[in-house]
Design a protein around this motif. Structure first.
Motif, PDB file in Angstrom:
ATOM      1  N   GLY A  34      51.191  17.701  71.063  1.00 47.43           N
ATOM      2  CA  GLY A  34      49.894  17.163  70.864  1.00 47.43           C
ATOM      3  C   GLY A  34      49.069  17.709  70.147  1.00 47.43           C
ATOM      4  N   PHE A  35      48.779  19.119  70.549  1.00 42.88           N
ATOM      5  CA  PHE A  35      47.753  19.726  69.925  1.00 42.88           C
ATOM      6  C   PHE A  35      47.983  19.747  68.194  1.00 42.88           C
ATOM      7  N   GLY A  36      49.396  19.964  67.716  1.00 41.96           N
ATOM      8  CA  GLY A  36      49.486  19.925  66.386  1.00 41.96           C
ATOM      9  C   GLY A  36      49.315  18.598  65.792  1.00 41.96           C
ATOM     10  N   LEU A  37      49.529  17.683  66.498  1.00 46.39           N
ATOM     11  CA  LEU A  37      49.287  16.197  65.883  1.00 46.39           C
ATOM     12  C   LEU A  37      47.828  16.260  65.772  1.00 46.39           C
ATOM     13  N   SER A  38      47.093  16.449  66.817  1.00 37.60           N
ATOM     14  CA  SER A  38      45.529  16.461  66.574  1.00 37.60           C
ATOM     15  C   SER A  38      45.026  17.261  65.498  1.00 37.60           C
ATOM     16  N   GLN A  39      45.422  18.346  65.443  1.00 33.23           N
ATOM     17  CA  GLN A  39      45.114  19.077  64.099  1.00 33.23           C
ATOM     18  C   GLN A  39      45.145  18.596  62.917  1.00 33.23           C
TER      19      GLN A  39
ATOM     20  N   GLU B 260      38.817  15.038  58.179  1.00 34.41           N
ATOM     21  CA  GLU B 260      38.098  15.957  57.234  1.00 34.41           C
ATOM     22  C   GLU B 260      37.933  15.597  55.836  1.00 34.41           C
ATOM     23  N   ILE B 261      39.270  15.328  55.442  1.00 31.96           N
ATOM     24  CA  ILE B 261      39.392  14.850  53.809  1.00 31.96           C
ATOM     25  C   ILE B 261      38.930  13.420  53.501  1.00 31.96           C
ATOM     26  N   ALA B 262      39.254  12.508  54.441  1.00 37.23           N
ATOM     27  CA  ALA B 262      38.592  11.377  54.381  1.00 37.23           C
ATOM     28  C   ALA B 262      36.984  11.236  54.340  1.00 37.23           C
ATOM     29  N   LYS B 263      36.475  12.224  54.828  1.00 39.06           N
ATOM     30  CA  LYS B 263      34.998  12.392  54.879  1.00 39.06           C
ATOM     31  C   LYS B 263      34.400  13.318  53.652  1.00 39.06           C
ATOM     32  N   GLY B 264      35.504  13.622  53.064  1.00 34.15           N
ATOM     33  CA  GLY B 264      34.891  14.568  51.769  1.00 34.15           C
ATOM     34  C   GLY B 264      35.287  15.930  51.513  1.00 34.15           C
ATOM     35  N   ILE B 265      35.765  16.476  52.859  1.00 32.70           N
ATOM     36  CA  ILE B 265      35.905  18.055  52.411  1.00 32.70           C
ATOM     37  C   ILE B 265      37.351  18.152  51.812  1.00 32.70           C
ATOM     38  N   GLU B 266      37.269  19.083  50.861  1.00 29.92           N
ATOM     39  CA  GLU B 266      38.446  19.322  49.900  1.00 29.92           C
ATOM     40  C   GLU B 266      39.742  20.020  50.514  1.00 29.92           C
ATOM     41  N   GLU B 267      39.596  21.008  51.484  1.00 29.33           N
ATOM     42  CA  GLU B 267      40.802  21.316  52.239  1.00 29.33           C
ATOM     43  C   GLU B 267      40.528  21.591  53.841  1.00 29.33           C
ATOM     44  N   PRO B 268      41.447  21.651  54.385  1.00 27.13           N
ATOM     45  CA  PRO B 268      41.278  21.860  55.733  1.00 27.13           C
ATOM     46  C   PRO B 268      40.606  23.018  56.317  1.00 27.13           C
ATOM     47  N   SER B 269      39.666  22.814  57.263  1.00 31.83           N
ATOM     48  CA  SER B 269      38.771  24.075  57.788  1.00 31.83           C
ATOM     49  C   SER B 269      39.904  24.797  58.634  1.00 31.83           C
ATOM     50  N   ILE B 270      40.985  24.422  59.047  1.00 28.68           N
ATOM     51  CA  ILE B 270      42.002  25.034  59.993  1.00 28.68           C
ATOM     52  C   ILE B 270      43.249  24.807  58.964  1.00 28.68           C
ATOM     53  N   GLN B 271      43.708  26.215  58.432  1.00 25.95           N
ATOM     54  CA  GLN B 271      44.874  26.224  57.705  1.00 25.95           C
ATOM     55  C   GLN B 271      46.192  25.852  58.434  1.00 25.95           C
TER      56      GLN B 271
ATOM     57  N   VAL C 138      49.863  26.677  59.834  1.00 22.60           N
ATOM     58  CA  VAL C 138      50.712  27.771  60.013  1.00 22.60           C
ATOM     59  C   VAL C 138      52.071  27.324  60.382  1.00 22.60           C
ATOM     60  N   TRP C 139      53.090  27.423  59.736  1.00 24.76           N
ATOM     61  CA  TRP C 139      54.570  27.217  60.344  1.00 24.76           C
ATOM     62  C   TRP C 139      54.998  28.255  61.063  1.00 24.76           C
ATOM     63  N   GLN C 140      55.594  29.422  60.578  1.00 25.84           N
ATOM     64  CA  GLN C 140      56.085  30.450  61.300  1.00 25.84           C
ATOM     65  C   GLN C 140      56.740  30.214  62.531  1.00 25.84           C
ATOM     66  N   ARG C 141      57.724  29.288  62.525  1.00 26.66           N
ATOM     67  CA  ARG C 141      58.441  28.656  63.812  1.00 26.66           C
ATOM     68  C   ARG C 141      59.331  29.833  64.551  1.00 26.66           C
ATOM     69  N   GLU C 142      59.779  30.907  63.339  1.00 28.75           N
ATOM     70  CA  GLU C 142      60.579  31.807  64.197  1.00 28.75           C
ATOM     71  C   GLU C 142      59.784  32.563  65.259  1.00 28.75           C
ATOM     72  N   LEU C 143      58.369  32.545  65.576  1.00 28.16           N
ATOM     73  CA  LEU C 143      57.712  33.369  66.289  1.00 28.16           C
ATOM     74  C   LEU C 143      58.234  32.929  67.820  1.00 28.16           C
ATOM     75  N   LEU C 144      58.747  31.675  68.066  1.00 27.53           N
ATOM     76  CA  LEU C 144      58.985  31.082  69.318  1.00 27.53           C
ATOM     77  C   LEU C 144      60.614  30.660  69.472  1.00 27.53           C
TER      78      LEU C 144
ATOM     79  N   LEU D  70      50.874  34.461  68.153  1.00 26.46           N
ATOM     80  CA  LEU D  70      50.634  32.899  67.326  1.00 26.46           C
ATOM     81  C   LEU D  70      49.454  32.850  66.696  1.00 26.46           C
ATOM     82  N   PRO D  71      49.329  32.936  65.275  1.00 27.29           N
ATOM     83  CA  PRO D  71      48.233  32.561  64.565  1.00 27.29           C
ATOM     84  C   PRO D  71      47.438  31.386  64.762  1.00 27.29           C
ATOM     85  N   PRO D  72      45.940  31.319  64.509  1.00 28.58           N
ATOM     86  CA  PRO D  72      45.348  30.015  64.526  1.00 28.58           C
ATOM     87  C   PRO D  72      45.950  29.147  63.567  1.00 28.58           C
ATOM     88  N   GLY D  73      46.192  27.829  63.556  1.00 33.82           N
ATOM     89  CA  GLY D  73      46.661  26.878  62.858  1.00 33.82           C
ATOM     90  C   GLY D  73      48.133  26.524  62.845  1.00 33.82           C
TER      91      GLY D  73
END
Length: 457
Positions: free
Chosen positions: A182-187, A194-205, A207-213, A317-320
């Protein structure tokens, strides 16, 4: 008092006319590769589609969503933002396939997510109030989603935008839970906003890195996991079937929370969280209502988000990170003991279960998935509680303001859900629950006793 949502007074025939159904692909070329899911992602109980829904009123105070004096079409705005967001979240545009030992892999082939454009000749006012589950028109909203036979080779995200006659809109989503929680869906959706309102790229990039879990090498189960069946081949069933059940939701504001606290012994009154309080209360009332064999073992399995500061640091786990970062911890009791003892007994069990949730518990769960070959969650005698009040789903804004409701449109016999909600200007929690009608009536009676009858009377 906390009363169930009455069947919404719906004053019109709700017919959703599907205009266009198409695949939206990333707006730019993305890597063509195969990615692994984590062992927390790859649970059998997550191998399906889960619906979510947002209701938005028309907002006349958003001039930024006008183009040359004419209001922008929300369908076009959201679809374009979706394509641009998929450049960053390109695995969501891929397809699942099975690898060695049946473990899921993501083929990042860019085939796209399913996008449905629709219209409903209904105004927001005709939906009735309050806007909260159960929605008498939910089948009409969700019926445009294809009923896939499984999740392999199918779109991983299904999105429908429904224009309403008043200028409001409904956003309905079916998402594949193995790809994100649910957190990932919200992100992801907030990135689209953000993009719909004109921001060019995500404020939170992202991150995949599923091997961490993934499971450790060698895997080792270090915790007791009551929430899962002992073996992947074990079969069990909830205490009643979906066809017998109805959905209702109950609002808990500050007054209701305080009334429940008054039933606790002094040492627990100020040491329990709102989540612990509601979980203990609902678990006890639900068990009483089901009239179970006193010797039957019952449990409440709390879904805990591993993104808590201490846990996420221990997991590195990194942000994003937008994969699944949760596990269950179960409180267990005989039904008769739970029903006979005061509410403080259930509270102590819930607090104990919650205290066990740390990074080691999540790693042990990942190891269990490998050692036990992905067992399913236990259903018989189990009540799973998912709290989504801190995910930010209610903050998803595509430029027309915040939603009137954001969350699941329904729940299931073994699952309860806590949703952040405002009723008559008062902030609180909406608890979605699913029970047979006669059981639901007994549940409401038991809940009313706790909320309206002072402790000790």
């Amino acid at each position: 008092m906390a009363s169930p949502s009455s069947q919404t007074s719906f004053s019109a025939k709700f017919v959703v006319k599907c205009c266009v159904s198409e695949l939206v692909v990333p707006a730019k070329p993305t890597p063509n590769e195969v990615k692994n899911l984590s062992d927390i992602d790859d649970q059998k109980g997550l191998r399906g589609y889960f619906p979510m829904i947002w209701f938005y009123k028309k907002n006349d105070k958003k001039p930024s969503m006008e183009l040359e004096g004419k209001e922008k079409d929300p369908v076009k705005v959201i679809k374009e933002a979706l394509g641009r967001a998929l450049v960053y979240y390109y695995p969501l545009a891929g397809r699942l396939k099975e690898g060695l030992d049946g473990k899921l892999l993501v083929d990042c082939n860019g085939e796209g997510v399913l996008f449905i454009e629709a219209d409903a000749d209904v105004s927001f006012e005709q939906l009735g109030h309050p806007i909260q589950p159960p929605f008498p028109y939910v089948d009409e909203i969700l019926s445009n989603f294809p009923a896939y036979d499984g999740i392999l080779g199918c779109p991983l995200l299904l999105i429908q935008v429904i224009r309403m006659s008043c200028g409001g809109l409904i956003l309905a989503i079916n998402f594949t839970h193995v790809m994100l929680d649910g957190f990932g869906l919200s992100q992801f959706l907030n990135t689209c906003g953000e993009i719909a309102k004109g921001i060019e790229e995500p404020s939170i990039q992202p991150v995949w890195q599923r091997e961490l879990l993934n499971a450790r090498n060698p895997p080792r189960i270090t915790q007791i996991h009551h929430e899962y069946l002992q073996e992947a081949t074990d079969i069990d069933h909830p205490n009643f079937h979906q066809t017998e059940a109805i959905n209702r939701s109950f609002f808990f504001g500050p007054d209701q929370i305080m009334a429940i606290r008054n039933h606790l012994p002094p040492h627990l009154v100020n040491t329990c969280t709102r989540f612990e309080l509601l979980t203990a209360c609902i678990w006890k009332c639900r068990t009483l209502a089901l009239n179970m064999d006193p010797e039957e073992v019952v449990q409440v399995s709390c879904v805990f988000n591993g993104r808590h500061k201490d846990i996420i640091n221990d997991l590195s786990l990194p942000p994003g990170y937008y994969g699944n970062v949760f596990s269950y911890s179960a409180a267990v009791s005989k039904a008769g003991v739970l029903c006979e003892k005061p509410l403080g007994y259930a509270m102590e069990l819930v607090k104990l279960a919650k205290s066990k949730m740390d990074a080691e518990y999540i790693r042990s769960a990942a190891d269990l998935m490998v050692i036990k070959r992905r067992p399913r969650e236990k259903l018989k005698g189990n009540y799973i509680v998912s709290d989504i009040t801190r995910l930010g789903l209610e903050d998803v804004d595509f430029g027309w303001g915040l939603p009137e409701y954001a969350g699941p449109p329904m729940t299931y016999p073994y699952l309860g859900c806590n949703v952040k909600y405002k009723s008559k200007g008062e902030d609180g929690i909406l608890v979605l629950i699913c029970l047979p009608l006669s059981v639901m009536e007994r549940f409401q009676q038991e809940l009313t006793k706790i909320i309206t009858i002072p402790r000790g009377t």
